[in-house]
Motif scaffolding. Sequence first.
Motif, PDB file in Angstrom:
ATOM      1  N   LYS A  21       5.274  -5.540 -15.013  1.00  0.00           N
ATOM      2  CA  LYS A  21       4.486  -6.485 -15.794  1.00  0.00           C
ATOM      3  C   LYS A  21       4.512  -7.866 -15.163  1.00  0.00           C
ATOM      4  O   LYS A  21       5.514  -8.277 -14.577  1.00  0.00           O
ATOM      5  N   THR A  44      11.815 -15.007 -18.659  1.00  0.00           N
ATOM      6  CA  THR A  44      12.165 -15.128 -20.076  1.00  0.00           C
ATOM      7  C   THR A  44      11.343 -14.229 -20.976  1.00  0.00           C
ATOM      8  O   THR A  44      11.700 -14.020 -22.134  1.00  0.00           O
ATOM      9  N   GLU A  45      10.241 -13.684 -20.445  1.00  0.00           N
ATOM     10  CA  GLU A  45       9.379 -12.808 -21.243  1.00  0.00           C
ATOM     11  C   GLU A  45       9.377 -11.365 -20.743  1.00  0.00           C
ATOM     12  O   GLU A  45       8.623 -10.531 -21.242  1.00  0.00           O
ATOM     13  N   GLN A  46      10.240 -11.070 -19.790  1.00  0.00           N
ATOM     14  CA  GLN A  46      10.331  -9.705 -19.266  1.00  0.00           C
ATOM     15  C   GLN A  46      11.274  -8.885 -20.134  1.00  0.00           C
ATOM     16  O   GLN A  46      12.385  -9.319 -20.451  1.00  0.00           O
ATOM     17  N   ALA A  47      10.842  -7.705 -20.519  1.00  0.00           N
ATOM     18  CA  ALA A  47      11.696  -6.802 -21.298  1.00  0.00           C
ATOM     19  C   ALA A  47      12.652  -6.057 -20.369  1.00  0.00           C
ATOM     20  O   ALA A  47      12.286  -5.682 -19.249  1.00  0.00           O
ATOM     21  N   VAL A  48      13.872  -5.850 -20.841  1.00  0.00           N
ATOM     22  CA  VAL A  48      14.866  -5.126 -20.049  1.00  0.00           C
ATOM     23  C   VAL A  48      14.370  -3.724 -19.719  1.00  0.00           C
ATOM     24  O   VAL A  48      14.613  -3.204 -18.624  1.00  0.00           O
ATOM     25  N   GLU A  49      13.638  -3.116 -20.651  1.00  0.00           N
ATOM     26  CA  GLU A  49      13.110  -1.766 -20.420  1.00  0.00           C
ATOM     27  C   GLU A  49      12.141  -1.746 -19.245  1.00  0.00           C
ATOM     28  O   GLU A  49      12.116  -0.791 -18.462  1.00  0.00           O
ATOM     29  N   ASP A  50      11.326  -2.794 -19.116  1.00  0.00           N
ATOM     30  CA  ASP A  50      10.396  -2.869 -17.993  1.00  0.00           C
ATOM     31  C   ASP A  50      11.143  -3.088 -16.683  1.00  0.00           C
ATOM     32  O   ASP A  50      10.783  -2.526 -15.638  1.00  0.00           O
ATOM     33  N   ASP A 107      14.172  -2.057 -16.054  1.00  0.00           N
ATOM     34  CA  ASP A 107      14.799  -0.779 -15.719  1.00  0.00           C
ATOM     35  C   ASP A 107      13.796   0.195 -15.107  1.00  0.00           C
ATOM     36  O   ASP A 107      14.126   0.946 -14.179  1.00  0.00           O
ATOM     37  N   LYS A 108      12.563   0.197 -15.622  1.00  0.00           N
ATOM     38  CA  LYS A 108      11.544   1.107 -15.097  1.00  0.00           C
ATOM     39  C   LYS A 108      11.212   0.777 -13.641  1.00  0.00           C
ATOM     40  O   LYS A 108      11.152   1.672 -12.781  1.00  0.00           O
TER      41      LYS A 108
END
Length: 256
Positions: free
Chosen positions: A95, A100-106, A108-109
């Motif tokens: 993404k 600060t707006e990045q999700a940990v799930e993204d 990890d992917k």
Amino acid sequence: MGRLDRKTAVITGGSGGIGKKTAELFLKEGARVCLVDLDENALQVAKEELKGFGDVVTVTSNVTEEDQVRNYVQNTLDAYGTIDIFFNNAGVEGKVAPITEQAVEDLDKVLGVNVRGIFLGLKHVLPVMTKKESGSIINMSSVSGLIGVPGLAPYVASKHGVAGLTKVAALEAASASIRVNSVHPSPVNTRMMRSLEKGYNPKDAEAAREKRTEAIPLARYGESEDIANLVLFLASDESKFITGSQYRVDGGMGAG
């Protein structure tokens, strides 16, 4: 004789623009090719397009799963008996957003495909090459594996990771006469850049493309063939004294 005559190559991310174009060049130069990708339908389309150039097999695989990586290696051995060339190419972009707006799930992917996938490919292909004391591995990184790019922290981190893995693998494999190098493209005219352009400017992707192009001294995106030509060189015996290197194919971006 072709530059890769009688050699066997594995290409992950094989149905994408760069993977497919590289497969075409490899086949034209006499190689047998195993295409690996997560998208089974896209793999079959690629195989149909490439079959006129030479011997192609396909394996559907998630490169983040060790059993599936082991499977594509074994499938190649079952089909061709060996692996001489490994284009460790599968990757995802993630993404576009500040850290600060990045999700940990993204995160990890992206790291899962771009680092874990590269690592697992090395882990399971290197023993095949070590046994016969020869081989060439080309890891797909990016210009983003050498510089920082705002908005792409997971991707940038992953591609820096590929550069590090390449150096370690090159040192560990040199005694078996295996060469390991990485390629670092600028933006390339593929699906990935269409996704990133939309991420940078959802309302005007073309404006995002123009801005990206301005950062390239040769004033254009790369084409899949530009990258494939470099990979072909690194796969061939013409590069037999090159290992542990990071090859820019970036239209001059690294000169600034």
